[in-house]
Write a protein that holds these residues in place. Structure first.
Motif, PDB file in Angstrom:
ATOM      1  N   SER A  11       0.879  -1.163   0.040  1.00  0.00           N
ATOM      2  CA  SER A  11       0.116   0.352  -0.015  1.00  0.00           C
ATOM      3  C   SER A  11       0.782   1.127   0.027  1.00  0.00           C
ATOM      4  O   SER A  11       0.388   2.366  -0.128  1.00  0.00           O
ATOM      5  N   ARG A  34       1.056  -5.972   4.453  1.00  0.00           N
ATOM      6  CA  ARG A  34      -0.024  -6.108   5.497  1.00  0.00           C
ATOM      7  C   ARG A  34      -1.110  -5.926   5.135  1.00  0.00           C
ATOM      8  O   ARG A  34      -1.597  -5.192   4.151  1.00  0.00           O
ATOM      9  N   ASP A  38       3.450  -9.743   7.360  1.00  0.00           N
ATOM     10  CA  ASP A  38       4.039  -8.634   8.216  1.00  0.00           C
ATOM     11  C   ASP A  38       5.508  -9.043   8.205  1.00  0.00           C
ATOM     12  O   ASP A  38       6.012 -10.010   8.854  1.00  0.00           O
ATOM     13  N   THR A  64       8.110   4.218   8.070  1.00  0.00           N
ATOM     14  CA  THR A  64       8.606   5.548   7.528  1.00  0.00           C
ATOM     15  C   THR A  64       8.320   6.960   8.502  1.00  0.00           C
ATOM     16  O   THR A  64       8.719   7.888   7.764  1.00  0.00           O
TER      17      THR A  64
HETATM   18  N1  LIG Z   1       8.794   8.551   1.631  1.00  0.00           N
HETATM   19  C1  LIG Z   1      10.088   9.298   1.704  1.00  0.00           C
HETATM   20  O1  LIG Z   1      10.270  10.580   1.823  1.00  0.00           O
HETATM   21  C2  LIG Z   1      11.304   8.425   1.669  1.00  0.00           C
HETATM   22  C3  LIG Z   1      12.690   9.061   1.666  1.00  0.00           C
HETATM   23  C4  LIG Z   1      13.658   8.055   1.562  1.00  0.00           C
HETATM   24  C5  LIG Z   1      13.649   6.657   1.301  1.00  0.00           C
HETATM   25  N2  LIG Z   1      12.247   6.191   1.410  1.00  0.00           N
HETATM   26  C6  LIG Z   1      12.334   4.761   1.761  1.00  0.00           C
HETATM   27  O2  LIG Z   1      11.473   4.255   0.576  1.00  0.00           O
HETATM   28  C7  LIG Z   1      10.778   3.115   0.774  1.00  0.00           C
HETATM   29  C8  LIG Z   1       9.290   3.114   0.387  1.00  0.00           C
HETATM   30  O3  LIG Z   1       8.714   4.315   1.217  1.00  0.00           O
HETATM   31  P1  LIG Z   1       7.596   4.908   0.725  1.00  0.00           P
HETATM   32  O4  LIG Z   1       7.514   6.078   0.788  1.00  0.00           O
HETATM   33  O5  LIG Z   1       6.580   4.041  -0.270  1.00  0.00           O
HETATM   34  O6  LIG Z   1       6.666   4.504   2.163  1.00  0.00           O
HETATM   35  P2  LIG Z   1       5.264   4.535   2.647  1.00  0.00           P
HETATM   36  O7  LIG Z   1       4.268   5.033   1.643  1.00  0.00           O
HETATM   37  O8  LIG Z   1       5.253   5.152   4.035  1.00  0.00           O
HETATM   38  O9  LIG Z   1       4.888   2.946   2.726  1.00  0.00           O
HETATM   39  C9  LIG Z   1       5.648   1.964   3.635  1.00  0.00           C
HETATM   40  C10 LIG Z   1       4.927   0.725   3.287  1.00  0.00           C
HETATM   41  O10 LIG Z   1       5.349  -0.085   4.365  1.00  0.00           O
HETATM   42  C11 LIG Z   1       4.432  -0.907   4.783  1.00  0.00           C
HETATM   43  N3  LIG Z   1       4.907  -1.612   5.960  1.00  0.00           N
HETATM   44  C12 LIG Z   1       5.218  -1.061   7.235  1.00  0.00           C
HETATM   45  N4  LIG Z   1       5.413  -1.912   8.083  1.00  0.00           N
HETATM   46  C13 LIG Z   1       5.353  -3.144   7.482  1.00  0.00           C
HETATM   47  C14 LIG Z   1       5.677  -4.410   7.953  1.00  0.00           C
HETATM   48  N5  LIG Z   1       5.840  -4.601   9.140  1.00  0.00           N
HETATM   49  N6  LIG Z   1       5.322  -5.448   7.277  1.00  0.00           N
HETATM   50  C15 LIG Z   1       4.814  -5.153   5.878  1.00  0.00           C
HETATM   51  N7  LIG Z   1       4.769  -3.902   5.438  1.00  0.00           N
HETATM   52  C16 LIG Z   1       4.866  -2.985   6.188  1.00  0.00           C
HETATM   53  C17 LIG Z   1       3.403   0.058   5.024  1.00  0.00           C
HETATM   54  O11 LIG Z   1       2.306  -0.857   5.066  1.00  0.00           O
HETATM   55  P3  LIG Z   1       0.882  -0.201   5.875  1.00  0.00           P
HETATM   56  O12 LIG Z   1       0.247   0.218   4.757  1.00  0.00           O
HETATM   57  O13 LIG Z   1       0.355  -1.459   6.252  1.00  0.00           O
HETATM   58  O14 LIG Z   1       1.478   0.610   6.879  1.00  0.00           O
HETATM   59  C18 LIG Z   1       3.491   0.670   3.650  1.00  0.00           C
HETATM   60  O15 LIG Z   1       2.754  -0.108   2.429  1.00  0.00           O
HETATM   61  C19 LIG Z   1      11.110   2.811   2.202  1.00  0.00           C
HETATM   62  O16 LIG Z   1      11.959   1.898   2.160  1.00  0.00           O
HETATM   63  C20 LIG Z   1      11.306   4.248   2.743  1.00  0.00           C
HETATM   64  O17 LIG Z   1      12.402   4.093   3.994  1.00  0.00           O
HETATM   65  C21 LIG Z   1      11.129   6.964   1.742  1.00  0.00           C
END
Ligand SMILES: NC(=O)c1ccc[n+]([C@@H]2O[C@H](COP(=O)([O-])OP(=O)(O)OC[C@H]3O[C@@H](n4cnc5c(N)ncnc54)[C@H](OP(=O)(O)O)[C@@H]3O)[C@@H](O)[C@H]2O)c1
Length: 303
Positions: A11, A34, A38, A64
């Motif tokens: 998601s 999830r 998880d 995040t």
């Molecule tokens: N966002 C930024 O600005 C940014 C910057 C630098 C790097 N990143 C990296 O880029 C990657 C993608 O980030 P994003 O922006 O797409 O993040 P995001 O929109 O916050 O999505 C994070 C996803 O991880 C899932 N998740 C969290 N805990 C989990 C668990 N225990 N088991 C399974 N799924 C889990 C969440 O599911 P739920 O919906 O169930 O919570 C969500 O689908 C991450 O590795 C992040 O660290 C992001």
């Protein structure tokens, strides 16, 4: 044979972008996350994921919430460190490489120039420390790993800075926005395309040792949070969407629980040299993202 991509984290911004771009490029992809899976607790991949027979696993799941992590260290490490290791171990067990997503927040921002992958990381907060520990866990668990450090991710999906700015501009004419943190904003759809192209390269050439390790993967160019907001407001105004004046403030005027690096610009030369991939300018992504959000907004407003 083309790649078959198993995405963990169904998601989130990057996972949703991967689903969209894989469909557009006719690349078979399956997303799991999830509540079914998880990564903080999973022992093994579910049967349907194994039956999908992926050629590569992409871990786009992460804890995040950068500020909340300061109070939830265990939860952040359970997902970003141990969970990342579990995903990489599952990929290794399947005999396929893993692409893991990491962050610019592994750096402290003290370097005046853009960071290169060989610069020593020194995270300022819990989130950055948990992501850095995750990189090490991935490297331990899977020999065949590609770690992509990205930054300042925005998209039409989920929660992100660009969406927050447009939402605030619905009710405010002026906003004070931090103007002394410099970074590399990254459009989740461009990052998704880069990930899928890496998956294609690996499928074409087979695994090569030069693919292993850390790569920076961000859109070209750089700006501040204010610069990013300003571009989003200009794009929105041009489409008749919400807009506001973006007034510059220093970080000290916007205290947050977690300290952020003042400079986290990423030099993406290794990605270009190794995979031939260069992401487009960040502001092109802003225009596309805002275009999609404002159009959606207009559709929602129309009875
Ligand atoms: N966002 C930024 O600005 C940014 C910057 C630098 C790097 N990143 C990296 O880029 C990657 C993608 O980030 P994003 O922006 O797409 O993040 P995001 O929109 O916050 O999505 C994070 C996803 O991880 C899932 N998740 C969290 N805990 C989990 C668990 N225990 N088991 C399974 N799924 C889990 C969440 O599911 P739920 O919906 O169930 O919570 C969500 O689908 C991450 O590795 C992040 O660290 C992001």
């Amino acid at each position: 044979m083309g790649p078959r991509v198993l995405v963990i984290g169904k998601s989130g911004q990057v996972a949703t972008a991967l689903t969209e771009r894989a469909e557009a490029r006719d690349i078979p992809a399956m997303c799991i996350g999830r509540p079914e899976v998880d990564i903080a607790t999973m022992d093994a991949l579910p049967d349907e994921a194994i039956a999908f027979a992926p050629t590569i696993v992409v871990n786009a799941a992460a804890y995040t919430a950068v500020d909340k992590a300061e109070d939830e260290e265990d939860a952040a490490f359970a997902v970003n460190d141990a969970g990342a290791g579990r995903v990489a171990a599952a990929a290794a067990k399947l005999g396929v490489p893993v692409i893991h997503i990491s962050t610019d927040y592994v750096y402290d921002g003290a370097k005046p120039e853009p960071y290169v992958e060989t610069d020593p990381p020194c995270p300022l907060g819990v989130y950055g420390r948990s992501k850095l520990a995750g990189e090490e866990a991935v490297a331990q668990a899977a020999d065949r790993h590609v770690i992509l450090r990205t930054a300042w991710v925005f998209s039409p999906f989920g929660r992100n800075f660009v969406k927050t700015m447009l939402a605030l501009a619905e009710t405010r004419d002026r906003l004070k926005i931090v103007d002394d943190q410099r970074g590399s904003p990254t459009y989740a759809l461009d990052l998704a395309d880069a990930i899928l192209t890496i998956a294609e390269r690996i499928a074409e050439t087979g695994w090569q040792q030069r693919y292993q390790g850390v790569f920076h993967a961000a859109n070209a160019g750089e700006t501040t949070w204010r610069g990013l907001a300003h571009k989003a407001f200009a794009a929105s105004a041009a489409l008749g969407g919400p807009t506001a004046a973006a007034d510059p403030i220093p970080t000290s005027d916007y205290p947050t629980a977690a300290e952020r690096p003042l400079n986290s610009r990423l030099d993406c030369g290794r990605l270009k040299a190794t995979f031939g991939i260069a992401l487009p300018d960040w502001w092109v992504g802003v225009r596309d993202c805002v275009g999609r959000l404002v159009t959606t907004h207009e559709k929602q407003e129309t009875p």
